[in-house]
Scaffold this motif. Structure first.
Motif, mmCIF file in Angstrom:
data_model
loop_
_atom_site.group_PDB
_atom_site.id
_atom_site.type_symbol
_atom_site.label_atom_id
_atom_site.label_comp_id
_atom_site.label_asym_id
_atom_site.label_seq_id
_atom_site.Cartn_x
_atom_site.Cartn_y
_atom_site.Cartn_z
ATOM 1 N N THR A 282 76.309 61.423 33.780
ATOM 2 C CA THR A 282 77.153 62.287 34.613
ATOM 3 C C THR A 282 76.871 63.758 34.319
ATOM 4 O OG1 THR A 282 78.881 60.580 34.424
ATOM 5 C CG2 THR A 282 79.507 62.692 35.408
ATOM 6 N N PRO A 283 75.978 64.407 35.069
ATOM 7 C CA PRO A 283 75.136 63.807 36.109
ATOM 8 C C PRO A 283 74.012 62.987 35.485
ATOM 9 C CG PRO A 283 74.474 66.057 35.743
ATOM 10 C CD PRO A 283 75.686 65.842 34.871
ATOM 11 N N GLN A 284 73.306 62.234 36.326
ATOM 12 C CA GLN A 284 72.167 61.485 35.811
ATOM 13 C C GLN A 284 71.168 62.473 35.218
ATOM 14 O OE1 GLN A 284 71.328 58.266 35.524
ATOM 15 N NE2 GLN A 284 73.275 57.502 36.307
ATOM 16 N N GLN A 285 70.818 62.268 33.956
ATOM 17 C CA GLN A 285 69.950 63.255 33.314
ATOM 18 C C GLN A 285 68.578 63.335 33.966
ATOM 19 O OE1 GLN A 285 69.609 62.447 29.137
ATOM 20 N NE2 GLN A 285 68.266 60.698 29.392
ATOM 21 N N SER A 286 68.129 62.253 34.582
ATOM 22 C CA SER A 286 66.828 62.307 35.252
ATOM 23 C C SER A 286 66.845 63.316 36.397
ATOM 24 C CB SER A 286 66.443 60.922 35.774
ATOM 25 O OG SER A 286 67.424 60.420 36.663
ATOM 26 N N ASP A 287 67.994 63.463 37.069
ATOM 27 C CA ASP A 287 68.097 64.448 38.139
ATOM 28 C C ASP A 287 67.980 65.868 37.591
ATOM 29 O OD1 ASP A 287 68.479 62.406 39.962
ATOM 30 O OD2 ASP A 287 70.663 62.556 39.935
ATOM 31 N N VAL A 288 68.547 66.063 36.396
ATOM 32 C CA VAL A 288 68.483 67.382 35.762
ATOM 33 C C VAL A 288 67.053 67.683 35.314
ATOM 34 C CG1 VAL A 288 69.324 68.808 33.851
ATOM 35 C CG2 VAL A 288 70.881 67.221 35.009
ATOM 36 N N ILE A 289 66.414 66.719 34.679
ATOM 37 C CA ILE A 289 65.057 66.920 34.157
ATOM 38 C C ILE A 289 64.080 67.189 35.297
ATOM 39 C CG2 ILE A 289 63.266 65.990 32.650
ATOM 40 C CD1 ILE A 289 66.118 66.306 31.400
ATOM 41 N N ALA A 290 64.319 66.541 36.435
ATOM 42 C CA ALA A 290 63.404 66.678 37.575
ATOM 43 C C ALA A 290 63.351 68.102 38.120
ATOM 44 C CB ALA A 290 63.805 65.710 38.682
ATOM 45 N N LYS A 291 64.316 68.930 37.799
ATOM 46 C CA LYS A 291 64.310 70.319 38.273
ATOM 47 C C LYS A 291 63.175 71.115 37.631
ATOM 48 C CE LYS A 291 69.286 70.331 39.163
ATOM 49 N NZ LYS A 291 70.608 70.908 38.779
ATOM 50 N N GLY A 292 62.666 70.634 36.471
ATOM 51 C CA GLY A 292 61.464 71.215 35.901
ATOM 52 C C GLY A 292 61.629 72.258 34.824
ATOM 53 N N ASP A 293 62.876 72.525 34.379
ATOM 54 C CA ASP A 293 63.045 73.565 33.357
ATOM 55 C C ASP A 293 63.584 73.017 32.038
ATOM 56 O OD1 ASP A 293 65.581 72.959 34.193
ATOM 57 O OD2 ASP A 293 66.074 74.963 34.933
ATOM 58 N N THR A 294 63.439 71.707 31.822
ATOM 59 C CA THR A 294 63.887 71.083 30.584
ATOM 60 C C THR A 294 62.682 70.653 29.765
ATOM 61 O OG1 THR A 294 65.892 70.274 31.674
ATOM 62 C CG2 THR A 294 65.281 69.243 29.577
ATOM 63 N N ALA A 295 62.670 71.023 28.492
ATOM 64 C CA ALA A 295 61.513 70.722 27.646
ATOM 65 C C ALA A 295 61.555 69.319 27.055
ATOM 66 C CB ALA A 295 61.419 71.743 26.516
ATOM 67 N N SER A 296 62.757 68.734 26.870
ATOM 68 C CA SER A 296 62.830 67.408 26.268
ATOM 69 C C SER A 296 64.190 66.774 26.511
ATOM 70 C CB SER A 296 62.552 67.475 24.760
ATOM 71 O OG SER A 296 63.533 68.256 24.093
ATOM 72 N N PHE A 297 64.231 65.453 26.373
ATOM 73 C CA PHE A 297 65.487 64.709 26.487
ATOM 74 C C PHE A 297 65.334 63.398 25.729
ATOM 75 C CE2 PHE A 297 62.903 63.179 29.993
ATOM 76 C CZ PHE A 297 63.186 61.822 30.082
ATOM 77 N N ILE A 298 66.443 62.759 25.441
ATOM 78 C CA ILE A 298 66.428 61.469 24.752
ATOM 79 C C ILE A 298 66.698 60.380 25.786
ATOM 80 C CG2 ILE A 298 67.535 60.039 22.985
ATOM 81 C CD1 ILE A 298 68.272 62.641 21.521
#
Length: 422
Positions: free
Chosen positions: A252-268
């Motif tokens: 919430t929100p789906q983290q994949s949607d956030v990562i797809a924006k292109g400004d995230t360096a990493s996630f678990i």
């Protein structure tokens, strides 16, 4: 253990319809019977399910297999209803790793202890075997698993001067500090209630969730070791300056949607999360690597929750013999190899060569060597339903409660649920 949308979207084609296979019986003569198989929407692809059906058909001429895909939302009540029927229920069911003990304690699953050998038991993934056991007996057969790893943008890491994945928790923190210096980049997307990640930190510092005292489970969250895991979580949040909210989880929100924006360096997350990212933003393809969650002990990986599923035969099944034959096929090396090719850790195989073909897969294989599961008790599903760990994280990260108070409250709530009779 229930999974988020990331598992479901990989196999939308499976969930779109109920697939019915024609199959049959062997020399024993089972013509006219129907084997009903319930599998959850997840990472098992169409071609694998179809192939299992064809092999079963060849071995059992005349038996009909009714294969039905279920959704995780609302499955608890649906299973409870099905498992209390006198007839017409499923003959094989897929359960999350926290569900087996709940239904076993109610007498709803068949004892498979005597069949472990013929179901390729020596090859079973130890963590999933543990999840499927209760009271010294085996009721669940490992299906597939997945370990959360750190998925990262190789281009952004290089831009920050990071040339290799961190070999320790301290190096990880140092790398996040370097990434934080990049304008417009979120070093680590880590929502405040990602309790699955928290478990790795608790275990890595020598803590645990609960223990069994003479048949009664009690929380062990309020210990120096477990609190050190909470404290490390806060270090990650503070050091990275993550943009993620502190009062929600990775769905919430789906983290994949956030990562797809292109400004995230990493996630678990899982390989399925990354697949969603690429589907949403194809320009990011080939820009990701992965490494296991680093341990505070240099050169080691942190213990990780082995999320996944097991397969079981309901106690009210009228076709337990056929169900075991279906399980023999599913646990064979042939189909376990196909599971490994879908970014899943096969539940009944030591051959992970197909999984190691991708960066995320290689990291998952390494992480799975120190996989763990949540307490195997019928009451753990109730703990997750309310989840005091999430509440404790938010209270601690937002400063509403001190570390000691947040953890103490969570500890009391978990013990209350574990010792409750309802």
């Amino acid at each position: 253990m229930r999974r988020s949308r990331t598992w479901a979207r990989l196999t939308a084609a499976i969930g779109a319809a109920v697939v019915v296979f024609a199959a049959g019986c062997g020399p024993g003569g089972a013509g006219g019977r129907t084997l009903t198989v319930w599998l959850m929407s997840g990472p098992v692809p169409d071609d694998t399910v179809n192939a299992i059906g064809k092999d079963f058909e060849a071995a059992h001429p005349g038996v009909k297999v009714d294969y039905q895909v279920q959704q995780w939302d609302g499955i608890g009540q649906k299973l409870t209803t099905a498992l209390t029927r006198t007839s017409g229920g499923p003959d094989i069911i897929e359960l999350g790793t926290t569900q087996d003990a709940q239904y076993t304690s109610q007498g709803a699953l068949q004892d498979l202890t005597g069949s472990v050998g013929e179901l390729n038991g020596p090859q079973w993934l130890p963590t999933l075997k543990e999840s499927g056991a209760y009271g010294g007996k085996q009721y669940g057969v490992p299906f597939y698993a997945a370990s959360r790893v750190v998925v990262y943008r190789t281009d952004l890491f290089r831009r920050a001067g990071i040339t290799a994945p961190p070999a320790s928790a301290d190096e990880w923190l140092a790398d996040l500090a370097k990434l934080k210096a990049l304008p417009g980049v979120d070093p680590l997307y880590l929502p405040g209630q990602s309790w699955y990640a928290l478990l790795s930190f608790i275990w890595d510092h020598g803590g645990d969730l609960a223990h069994n005292e003479g048949g009664t489970w009690r929380s062990t969250v309020n210990t120096p070791e477990a609190k050190a895991g909470f404290a490390f979580y806060k270090q990650l949040v503070d050091t990275s300056g993550t943009t993620a909210a502190k009062d929600t989880d990775e769905a919430t929100p789906q983290q994949s949607d956030v990562i797809a924006k292109g400004d995230t360096a990493s996630f678990i997350g899982f390989g399925s999360d990354l697949a969603e990212v690429i589907a949403s933003n194809p320009s990011l393809k080939d820009k990701f690597g992965a490494f296991p969650i680093p341990s505070r002990t240099a050169g080691k990986t942190a213990p990780v929750l082995e999320a996944g599923s097991i397969l079981a035969i309901p106690a009210n099944s009228k076709n337990a013999d056929l169900a075991k034959d279906w399980l023999k096929i599913e646990t064979s090396a042939k189909y376990q190899a196909q599971l490994a090719a879908t970014d899943s850790v096969p539940g009944t195989s030591t051959d992970t060569s197909a999984l190691r073909a991708t960066p995320v897969g290689r990291a998952m294989v390494a992480a799975s060597k120190d996989g763990k599961v949540t307490p195997v008790t019928p009451r753990w599903t109730a703990v997750e339903a309310d989840n005091p760990l999430k509440s404790a994280l938010t209270a601690y990260l937002t400063g509403k409660k001190s570390l000691d108070q947040a953890v103490s409250d969570a500890d009391s709530a978990i013990t209350k649920t574990l010792t409750s009779s309802s």
